[in-house]
Write a protein that holds these residues in place. Structure first.
Motif, PDB file in Angstrom:
ATOM      1  N   LYS A  11       3.792  -4.662  -2.731  1.00 21.19           N
ATOM      2  CA  LYS A  11       3.390  -5.522  -1.808  1.00 21.19           C
ATOM      3  C   LYS A  11       3.601  -5.044  -0.180  1.00 21.19           C
ATOM      4  N   ASN A  12       4.481  -4.080  -0.170  1.00 24.90           N
ATOM      5  CA  ASN A  12       5.123  -3.709   1.222  1.00 24.90           C
ATOM      6  C   ASN A  12       4.056  -2.259   1.449  1.00 24.90           C
ATOM      7  N   LEU A  13       4.164  -2.019   2.800  1.00 25.62           N
ATOM      8  CA  LEU A  13       3.870  -0.468   3.285  1.00 25.62           C
ATOM      9  C   LEU A  13       4.880   0.546   2.598  1.00 25.62           C
ATOM     10  N   ILE A  14       4.321   1.455   1.955  1.00 22.43           N
ATOM     11  CA  ILE A  14       5.236   2.635   1.492  1.00 22.43           C
ATOM     12  C   ILE A  14       4.844   3.763   1.824  1.00 22.43           C
ATOM     13  N   LEU A  15       5.790   4.588   2.665  1.00 22.44           N
ATOM     14  CA  LEU A  15       5.167   5.911   3.055  1.00 22.44           C
ATOM     15  C   LEU A  15       6.417   6.851   2.311  1.00 22.44           C
TER      16      LEU A  15
ATOM     17  N   MET B 299       0.993  -1.173  -0.081  1.00 19.25           N
ATOM     18  CA  MET B 299      -0.116  -0.042  -0.001  1.00 19.25           C
ATOM     19  C   MET B 299       0.855   1.240  -0.120  1.00 19.25           C
ATOM     20  N   LEU B 300       0.659   2.114  -0.912  1.00 20.53           N
ATOM     21  CA  LEU B 300       1.463   3.578  -1.234  1.00 20.53           C
ATOM     22  C   LEU B 300       0.654   4.512  -0.187  1.00 20.53           C
ATOM     23  N   VAL B 301       1.167   5.085   0.756  1.00 22.89           N
ATOM     24  CA  VAL B 301       0.727   6.392   1.574  1.00 22.89           C
ATOM     25  C   VAL B 301       1.506   7.469   1.197  1.00 22.89           C
ATOM     26  N   THR B 302       0.821   8.391   0.437  1.00 25.27           N
ATOM     27  CA  THR B 302       1.526   9.567   0.359  1.00 25.27           C
ATOM     28  C   THR B 302       1.322  10.889   1.119  1.00 25.27           C
ATOM     29  N   PHE B 303       2.308  11.347   1.840  1.00 24.45           N
ATOM     30  CA  PHE B 303       2.251  12.625   2.669  1.00 24.45           C
ATOM     31  C   PHE B 303       2.348  13.727   1.748  1.00 24.45           C
TER      32      PHE B 303
ATOM     33  N   VAL C 205      11.626   2.290  -6.973  1.00 25.14           N
ATOM     34  CA  VAL C 205      11.082   2.170  -5.614  1.00 25.14           C
ATOM     35  C   VAL C 205       9.812   1.597  -5.263  1.00 25.14           C
ATOM     36  N   ILE C 206       8.830   2.121  -5.884  1.00 21.59           N
ATOM     37  CA  ILE C 206       7.445   2.003  -5.861  1.00 21.59           C
ATOM     38  C   ILE C 206       6.773   0.616  -6.320  1.00 21.59           C
ATOM     39  N   ALA C 207       6.953   0.383  -7.604  1.00 19.15           N
ATOM     40  CA  ALA C 207       6.746  -0.939  -8.257  1.00 19.15           C
ATOM     41  C   ALA C 207       7.412  -2.212  -7.455  1.00 19.15           C
TER      42      ALA C 207
ATOM     43  N   LYS D 266       2.720   4.653 -14.671  1.00 18.96           N
ATOM     44  CA  LYS D 266       2.000   3.596 -15.174  1.00 18.96           C
ATOM     45  C   LYS D 266       0.596   3.548 -14.623  1.00 18.96           C
ATOM     46  N   GLY D 267      -0.206   4.533 -14.368  1.00 15.50           N
ATOM     47  CA  GLY D 267      -1.677   4.670 -14.108  1.00 15.50           C
ATOM     48  C   GLY D 267      -1.527   4.537 -12.601  1.00 15.50           C
TER      49      GLY D 267
END
Length: 191
Positions: free
Chosen positions: A78-82, A1-5, A72-74, A115-116
């Motif tokens: 499957k991890n938590l990304i902050l 899950m990508l959480v953007t601040f 980094v993101i792709a 990439k959407g």
């Protein structure tokens, strides 16, 4: 899950991410611009006062965003990304520089770079002018912050408008609330 601040400088994004490292020790912590080696070079070019046009600045940030997504993101999806900032900031800063930019065109460029994949949740830090002046008066300003308070508040207005229009899952926090209270709200939102 990508959480953007998302939020302008001085609102407390970095402080909250530091606190969240303890709650989520396995989370991937990153930022835009500068979350990759390429991004660090872009950040140096833009934030150290290079004489580039606003459109060139937009394209540099888009290049950083595409690289950041790939490296980094792709791979960590499957991890938590902050992430300390993302495409919302990119669009808002671009629009504050050139208010006549087409928001749909900017969105299309960002969709291409990502990439959407715009992310899952957004935390938007909103600050009032007096608190912003107080926080930024104690630190050296980079070339973006040097554009002034009115500019930064205009960026904040664009961030809020973009998040509202795109109907993402957003938690809006008042940047002058108590740090630990904000942190609890964010942890609840991430769950």
């Amino acid at each position: 899950m990508l959480v953007t601040f998302e939020g302008i400088d001085g609102v407390g994004k970095s402080t909250q991410i530091e606190l969240l490292k303890k709650a989520y020790p396995d989370a991937i912590i990153t930022k835009e611009p500068g979350g990759t080696e390429f991004g660090k070079k872009i950040r140096q070019i833009v934030l150290n006062g290079s004489d580039i046009s606003f459109r060139a600045e937009i394209l540099l940030f888009l290049a950083d965003r595409a690289q950041h997504y790939e490296k980094v993101i792709a791979p960590n999806s499957k991890n938590l990304i902050l992430s300390d900032r993302g495409f919302i900031s990119g669009m808002a800063y671009a629009m504050a520089n050139e208010p006549n930019l087409d928001i749909e065109e900017l969105l299309m460029f960002n969709k291409f770079a990502l990439k959407g994949n715009f992310g899952d949740k957004f935390i938007f830090f909103k600050i009032d002018k007096d608190t912003l002046i107080s926080r930024l008066s104690t630190r050296e300003k980079d070339s973006i912050e040097a554009r002034g308070m009115e500019y930064l508040l205009r960026v904040q207005d664009y961030m809020e408008m973009i998040l509202k229009n795109l109907k993402f899952k957003v938690l809006t926090v008042k940047a002058d609330d108590e740090i630990l209270a904000i942190n609890e709200k964010i942890k609840e939102f991430i769950k």
